[in-house]
Motif scaffolding. Structure first.
Motif, PDB file in Angstrom:
ATOM      1  N   GLN A  26     105.436 100.672  36.622  1.00  0.00           N
ATOM      2  CA  GLN A  26     106.321  99.524  36.806  1.00  0.00           C
ATOM      3  C   GLN A  26     107.320  99.788  37.919  1.00  0.00           C
ATOM      4  O   GLN A  26     107.815 100.901  38.087  1.00  0.00           O
ATOM      5  N   HIS A  27     107.650  98.738  38.623  1.00  0.00           N
ATOM      6  CA  HIS A  27     108.680  98.807  39.663  1.00  0.00           C
ATOM      7  C   HIS A  27     110.056  98.885  38.985  1.00  0.00           C
ATOM      8  O   HIS A  27     110.226  98.338  37.887  1.00  0.00           O
ATOM      9  N   PRO A  28     111.031  99.568  39.605  1.00  0.00           N
ATOM     10  CA  PRO A  28     112.348  99.668  38.966  1.00  0.00           C
ATOM     11  C   PRO A  28     113.064  98.338  38.807  1.00  0.00           C
ATOM     12  O   PRO A  28     113.934  98.208  37.959  1.00  0.00           O
ATOM     13  N   ASP A  29     112.706  97.342  39.593  1.00  0.00           N
ATOM     14  CA  ASP A  29     113.434  96.073  39.567  1.00  0.00           C
ATOM     15  C   ASP A  29     112.580  94.921  39.042  1.00  0.00           C
ATOM     16  O   ASP A  29     113.010  94.139  38.210  1.00  0.00           O
ATOM     17  N   ALA A  30     111.341  94.852  39.532  1.00  0.00           N
ATOM     18  CA  ALA A  30     110.487  93.697  39.239  1.00  0.00           C
ATOM     19  C   ALA A  30     109.515  94.019  38.123  1.00  0.00           C
ATOM     20  O   ALA A  30     108.741  94.958  38.208  1.00  0.00           O
ATOM     21  N   ALA A  31     109.538  93.192  37.076  1.00  0.00           N
ATOM     22  CA  ALA A  31     108.615  93.374  35.956  1.00  0.00           C
ATOM     23  C   ALA A  31     107.225  92.923  36.356  1.00  0.00           C
ATOM     24  O   ALA A  31     107.063  92.016  37.173  1.00  0.00           O
ATOM     25  N   THR A  51     108.887  98.750  49.200  1.00  0.00           N
ATOM     26  CA  THR A  51     108.406  98.685  47.814  1.00  0.00           C
ATOM     27  C   THR A  51     107.722  99.986  47.399  1.00  0.00           C
ATOM     28  O   THR A  51     107.982 100.526  46.317  1.00  0.00           O
ATOM     29  N   GLN A  52     106.840 100.488  48.239  1.00  0.00           N
ATOM     30  CA  GLN A  52     106.109 101.706  47.879  1.00  0.00           C
ATOM     31  C   GLN A  52     107.046 102.887  47.726  1.00  0.00           C
ATOM     32  O   GLN A  52     106.868 103.721  46.825  1.00  0.00           O
ATOM     33  N   VAL A  53     108.053 102.964  48.574  1.00  0.00           N
ATOM     34  CA  VAL A  53     109.020 104.053  48.485  1.00  0.00           C
ATOM     35  C   VAL A  53     109.798 103.948  47.179  1.00  0.00           C
ATOM     36  O   VAL A  53     110.062 104.949  46.502  1.00  0.00           O
ATOM     37  N   GLU A  54     110.152 102.736  46.829  1.00  0.00           N
ATOM     38  CA  GLU A  54     110.878 102.518  45.562  1.00  0.00           C
ATOM     39  C   GLU A  54     110.023 102.958  44.377  1.00  0.00           C
ATOM     40  O   GLU A  54     110.514 103.604  43.454  1.00  0.00           O
ATOM     41  N   PHE A  55     108.743 102.605  44.420  1.00  0.00           N
ATOM     42  CA  PHE A  55     107.843 103.056  43.354  1.00  0.00           C
ATOM     43  C   PHE A  55     107.832 104.584  43.288  1.00  0.00           C
ATOM     44  O   PHE A  55     107.851 105.181  42.211  1.00  0.00           O
ATOM     45  N   ALA A  56     107.787 105.211  44.474  1.00  0.00           N
ATOM     46  CA  ALA A  56     107.663 106.665  44.522  1.00  0.00           C
ATOM     47  C   ALA A  56     108.909 107.354  43.972  1.00  0.00           C
ATOM     48  O   ALA A  56     108.825 108.224  43.097  1.00  0.00           O
ATOM     49  N   LEU A  57     110.065 106.961  44.476  1.00  0.00           N
ATOM     50  CA  LEU A  57     111.301 107.628  44.055  1.00  0.00           C
ATOM     51  C   LEU A  57     111.624 107.339  42.598  1.00  0.00           C
ATOM     52  O   LEU A  57     111.992 108.237  41.833  1.00  0.00           O
ATOM     53  N   ASN A  58     111.484 106.092  42.223  1.00  0.00           N
ATOM     54  CA  ASN A  58     111.760 105.753  40.836  1.00  0.00           C
ATOM     55  C   ASN A  58     110.739 106.400  39.900  1.00  0.00           C
ATOM     56  O   ASN A  58     111.071 106.879  38.816  1.00  0.00           O
ATOM     57  N   GLY A  59     109.489 106.419  40.343  1.00  0.00           N
ATOM     58  CA  GLY A  59     108.444 107.061  39.539  1.00  0.00           C
ATOM     59  C   GLY A  59     108.761 108.524  39.310  1.00  0.00           C
ATOM     60  O   GLY A  59     108.640 109.050  38.202  1.00  0.00           O
ATOM     61  N   LEU A  60     109.202 109.191  40.379  1.00  0.00           N
ATOM     62  CA  LEU A  60     109.510 110.612  40.254  1.00  0.00           C
ATOM     63  C   LEU A  60     110.719 110.831  39.354  1.00  0.00           C
ATOM     64  O   LEU A  60     110.753 111.754  38.542  1.00  0.00           O
ATOM     65  N   ALA A  61     111.725 109.984  39.492  1.00  0.00           N
ATOM     66  CA  ALA A  61     112.907 110.113  38.636  1.00  0.00           C
ATOM     67  C   ALA A  61     112.513 110.018  37.168  1.00  0.00           C
ATOM     68  O   ALA A  61     112.990 110.766  36.320  1.00  0.00           O
TER      69      ALA A  61
END
Lengths: 422, 710
Positions: free
Chosen positions: A286-291, B72-82
């Motif tokens: 899941q994306h941190p913002d968008a469900a 978007t992909q970077v956000e997935f990566a960093l948040n995923g790792l966190a």
């Protein structure tokens, strides 16, 4: 002479889990010293008159005195649809300050539900709140405390545990409850909630990424709309008709429909005072913002009962209720021979308090109140947390914390943007 | 070569390959995200962990503020790792991630990017993040995400960080810091918060008051009291809430005396919810000794306070408390007595059973009602007989309804026997309720008893018995039910009898032969009474039933023929379709043509969509009048298939039908939902263009134009 056919534990359990329906004659009919006849006309306000809130304008639990919205456009439109003496507000606190308002309807996006419910309870109002009850488990607990502390009557805006045809089952929940309580299906039970059993998960409630900031429309107080949610630059997809796609405000389709579908399941299984202990999930990252969507969520109670949230609908023959001794399918069909006749011979479930006005006037807890509503909302929020983290969880229903799981516990009480707190 | 040159060369020799690995990993990862399942996610994140801080810094460097590019992909990566590094047993990985994020936070220049990185620290940060985040509490753009992250991290060092920041904070971040100090219950900050509780800024003042209440510093008490006493309206409500919070916190800190004093003071508040909260707090504080307070609250003239007291009853279980409640109820006004009875019913203590049994004889109706409604919860031998007695004694419908509703909840296997036995001596209104109970319980052992009331002289009793027969009779008794249909005079009774025959016949799964007993009675039935039987056959279906009704449509007697055609038009099985079309084709009467076509169209909608076009063609061929053709055209509009469109297109030139055909064509071809494509290709466009000239509805015209344009 007391019969022993049903154990005292059984009927006490039933007594604790159901609110009775009791009629009342107005005091001024009976007379009696020192009892001033209360006003028979209740009054109400609706906070949040955009989407679902417009439906609340026509509810009949009291005379509408005020409407409130942070979007002037919504407010103006609502005021044209109501009586001329209804006053409009931009700030819900001004509504709560009015001593002449008995009940507030909360139809804002979910990230406000807990805050306004608590504020309303602390202001002496009775509350009719949209679902999901709260965006987090922590807020839900605080709502329960505030409602109880202030002696308020609270109800949620879902009703299937006591009213209406229950989606794909083609019947109300009462016969389902009777079937479960009869023991004909055996125990423990597995409940499958998905397209094939008559419950669609509205996966179209997905957020978008890479949103380019837009100017805030002049009629919208965006800062107030955000309220306790983290600040993120304005984009129309984040608000109003599509906020459900963002974790900051809701939980996608699960947040939208979860409590409608799962509250009756909780009631059927007799789990109003507890929660699952294991949650498993099969979902894309899941994306941190968008469900976005998920494939399957499985929740298991300590006694082995399971709730399967089926997002894929692969098994067209899935039973809605399945136990060791029988199954119940969509449309109230069963593999138990002659089950409808066997069911008819059994007692009906105890009635519930389903008249909100009556509940307010007699101070009787409503059928779906802050306590059992919090538990069914917890089902939704457990699912949301599992989907967001993408892994299994273990939960303690007594402490309402995840077991040895700091990461998940940080999602139980999510800090709010100042000045807001619960 | 100098030592530091050697060192630099060695470092570069180590770092450059690491950087290369990081860049490769990052590029590879970004192309694959988001992971579609947990296994892939774990594998990708494990690779990212192996690539270490350089990869995290590389990713962080790719972050852009909203609107500047798609990250978007970077956000997935960093948040995923966190999320990944927070799993149990991965502390070293978590620490690595957190430290890399902190480093990235220092080098990032954009505030939105920093805010994003801080939100990842909110997930994965612990003690290493506390001081760096604390330093941001005075940053105008970042204080809020920093405060939220610190509150989530909440290590023992966090309160001191907020307290230190408060000393230099100005403006909005002051509020965030005060709020946090309150949530953290930071005693060390009290002296700095106190003066802020008198700030000219209302928001700061409010935050300070709440924080002081939550921290429960004794020096804040005078301030909280003054706020309660002097604030108007909503401010007073919030002040009271703060004061009660203070009292709770003092009790938690062991200062019970202060809590009790405050609670007793607020019990006298004019606002009943404040008094209710004070009562609850007091009772919680006093424990077992709080019960007298609960009982005393029942003397309040305010139902809300009494309601709050009753909700505290569950804190005092046991028979001793139940006895006191019963004594209280006995002396109370009817309204309060009812309130206590309702609570005792939910409490479930069997000791209270006699209270409810005795209350059945009360002179006050609400008391009687409360007793009736409560009794099913006590599964005693006298419950059902007592409720039946109450049912019979009830003078008004609401009491009867309450008694009946209570009876159907009773867990007593003798319920149906007792109800059946009571029928003969019950007053008619009670008798009706008893029959309804037997019906609800499908008490087939009492079928004869119920049947005996189906000819009662009281119309309401008779009707109740007839309504019950469908649930209690068996197919063996069909002849006597059919006889009622044949002979009953009253229209309501006839409807009930007919429904009973249908329900009982349906108990037999043999669709074809189960109707045989009815034919026997039908043969003896006068023409004017045959209609009811045809309606029954229409409900039951099957080949034999159909044959019987079809034969009757050719009957010379007009009333028989009319009844049969109506029954045929209401048929539920697709097998009746050809017969309906026969009527459409051959009946001279337009009303029968129309009736039959309506029945046909109704059946058409029950079959799979793929077969409906064929049915529609047959119907259009059979129909002789435009009215029937329009009914078919309207129905086939729901079939979103090319075949259906072609069928309809043939009528776009028919003067009488072209407008209906045009609208149907639009409904067939245009999508129903935004995500659907509708019909495209072949001659769809030309058909729609023709339809467009005939459709007047503006919204449909727009849909047609949009579909043509595809």
């Amino acid at each position: 002479m007391q019969k022993t056919r049903f154990s005292r534990r059984t009927f006490i359990k039933q007594a604790a889990s159901a609110a009775a329906v009791f009629t009342i004659v107005p005091r001024h009919v009976l007379g009696g010293k020192a009892y001033a006849a209360p006003s028979e006309q209740l009054t109400r306000a609706v906070i949040g008159v955009g989407g679902m809130g417009t439906g609340h304008l026509g509810y009949t639990d009291g005379k509408l005195l005020a409407v409130c919205d942070v979007d002037q456009g919504h407010l103006d439109k609502a005021l044209t649809a109501v009586e001329k003496d209804v006053k409009g507000y931009r700030d819900f606190r001004e509504v709560l300050a009015r001593p002449d308002i008995d009940i507030v309807h909360i139809a804002t996006p979910p990230h406000w539900h807990g805050l306004i419910s608590i504020a309303a309870a602390e202001a002496g109002k009775d509350i009719w709140c949209e679902k999901p009850m709260t965006r987090t488990i922590g807020e839900g607990n605080k709502v329960v405390e505030a409602v109880r502390r202030n002696g308020r009557i609270f109800r949620l805006n879902t009703w299937f545990r006591f009213n209406d045809n229950f989606y794909g089952m083609g019947t109300t929940v009462a016969p389902l409850k009777k079937l479960v309580d009869s023991g004909m299906l055996g125990w423990p039970l597995k409940v499958t909630v998905g397209e094939t059993t008559g419950f669609g998960w509205k996966f179209y409630w997905c957020g978008k990424t890479n949103l380019e900031p837009q100017p805030v429309p002049p009629e919208l107080d965006y800062d107030f709309w955000l309220g306790p949610a983290p600040y993120k630059p304005y984009h129309p997809h984040r608000v109003h008709a599509t906020f459900r796609g963002y974790w900051d405000y809701d939980g996608g389709g699960l947040g939208d429909m979860g409590q409608h579908y799962l509250d009756p399941v909780q009631y059927l299984l007799g789990k109003d005072a507890t929660s699952p202990v294991e949650i498993e999930v099969d979902a894309p990252q899941q994306h941190p913002d968008a469900a976005s969507s998920w494939r399957r969520i499985r929740m298991k109670y300590a006694d082995g009962c399971e709730i399967i949230l089926d997002g894929e609908g692969k098994d067209p023959n899935a039973a809605y209720l399945e136990g060791p001794d029988g199954k119940l399918f969509r449309g109230f069909a069963s593999d138990i021979p002659n089950f409808e006749k066997k069911l008819a011979a059994l007692p009906d479930p105890f009635p519930q308090e389903t008249d909100f006005v009556h509940a307010v006037k007699t101070r009787t807890p409503f059928a779906l109140n802050e306590a059992n509503g919090h538990r069914s909302c917890t089902l939704v929020n457990l699912g949301v947390i599992a989907v967001r983290l993408g892994r299994s969880l273990r939960f303690d229903p007594e402490t309402q914390r995840f077991i040895d799981d700091e990461e998940a516990n940080r999602l139980i009480d999510q800090p709010m943007r100042a000045p807001w707190r619960v | 070569m100098k030592k530091h040159h050697v060192l630099m060369m060695l470092t570069a020799a180590l770092l450059i390959p690491a950087l290369a690995v990081a860049q490769t990993t990052v590029a590879d990862l970004l192309s694959k995200l988001p992971a579609q399942n947990a296994a892939d996610f774990d594998a990708m994140m494990a690779d990212l962990v192996k690539a270490g801080p350089p990869a995290i810094l590389e990713l962080s460097a790719k972050m852009l503020p909203p609107g500047a590019g798609d990250t978007t992909q970077v956000e997935f990566a960093l948040n995923g790792l966190a999320k990944y590094v927070m799993r149990p047993g991965a502390e070293n990985e978590r620490k690595m991630m957190a430290e890399a994020l902190l480093q990235a936070l220092q080098t990032a220049s954009d505030k939105e990017v920093k805010a994003f990185l801080i939100r990842q620290l909110q997930i994965a940060g612990r003690e290493e993040a506390v001081m760096p985040l604390g330093a941001l509490l005075t940053d105008e753009a970042l204080y809020e995400p920093a405060a939220q992250a610190l509150l989530a991290i909440r290590t023992p060092e966090v309160p001191a960080v907020f307290a230190a920041a408060l000393k230099t904070a100005q403006g909005k971040n002051q509020i965030a810091i005060i709020k946090a100090l309150g949530e953290l219950r930071c005693i060390a900050a009290v002296q700095d918060i106190l003066p802020l509780a008198k700030s000219s800024d209302a928001a700061i003042r409010d935050a300070a008051a709440l924080a002081l209440a939550d921290i429960a510093a004794p020096e804040a008490a005078p301030l909280l009291v003054e706020a309660m006493q002097t604030s108007p309206g909503y401010d007073r409500l919030r002040a009271a809430s703060n004061y009660l919070l203070y009292a709770r916190r003092r009790a938690e800190a062991g200062d019970k005396a202060v809590c009790e004093t405050i609670c007793r003071e607020l019990l006298k508040a004019a606002e009943v919810h404040i008094a209710s909260a004070a009562l609850r707090q007091l009772v919680t504080l006093l424990g077992e000794e709080g019960f007298p307070e609960v009982l005393a609250a029942m003397d309040s003239p305010d139902s809300e306070l009494r309601g709050a007291a009753l909700r505290l009853a569950s804190a005092f279980p046991g028979e001793a408390a139940t006895r006191q409640w019963m004594e209280k109820a006995a002396k109370a006004d009817p309204i309060v007595r009812v309130e206590i009875m309702n609570m005792l019913a939910l409490r479930g203590d069997f000791l209270a059973y006699t209270l409810f049994i005795n209350a059945l004889a009360s002179a006050d109706k609400p008391v009687r009602l409360a007793a009736v409604q409560a009794l099913p919860r006590f599964n005693a031998a006298e419950t059902v007989p007592s409720l039946i007695k109450a049912l019979n004694a009830a003078a008004e419908e609401d009491e009867r309804a309450a008694a009946k509703a209570a009876l159907v909840c009773c867990h007593d296997e003798q319920l149906t026997t007792l109800a059946a036995n009571a029928l003969s001596t019950a007053a008619p209104p009670a008798r009706i309720a008893l029959l309804e109970i037997l019906s609800a319980r499908r008490a087939d052992t009492f079928a004869d008893v119920v049947f005996s009331w189906a000819s009662d002289s009281d119309p309401a009793v008779r009707l109740a018995a007839l309504n019950a027969l469908g649930n209690v009779e068996s197919p063996d008794h069909l002849p006597r039910l059919a006889e009622i249909v044949r002979t009953v005079q009253n229209e309501e009774d006839l409807t009930a009898a007919r429904q009973a025959v249908v329900a009982v016949t349906k108990q037999n799964a043999d669709i074809e032969n189960r109707v045989d007993p009815l034919f026997v009675t039908l043969a003896q039935t006068a023409d004017e009474r045959k209609a009811a039987f045809y309606q029954v056959l229409s409900e039951l279906g099957g080949g034999k039933a159909l044959q019987c009704v079809v034969a009757a449509t050719a009957n010379g007697a007009a009333n028989v023929r009319d009844a049969a055609i109506h029954a045929l038009a209401a048929w539920k099985e697709p097998g009746a379709a050809p017969e309906l079309l026969n009527v459409v084709r051959n009946a001279p009467e337009p009303e029968y043509q129309s009736l039959a076509m309506d029945g046909y169209v109704r059946l058409m909608k029950t079959i799979p969509a793929a077969e409906q076009t064929g049915w529609a063609k047959n119907a259009l061929d059979a129909a002789r009048r435009p009215e029937e053709k329009k009914a078919v055209i309207g129905a086939v509009a729901d079939v979103h298939a090319l075949e259906a469109l072609h069928l309809i297109a043939a009528y776009l030139d028919d003067e009488a039908l072209k407008e209906d055909a045009a609208l149907a064509a639009a409904k067939i071809a245009c999508p129903q939902k935004e995500e659907e494509a509708g019909l495209i290709g072949g001659d769809v466009k030309s058909i729609l263009q023709k339809a467009l000239m005939l459709v007047h509805d503006e919204s449909w015209r727009k849909k047609i134009e949009a579909q043509i344009a595809k």
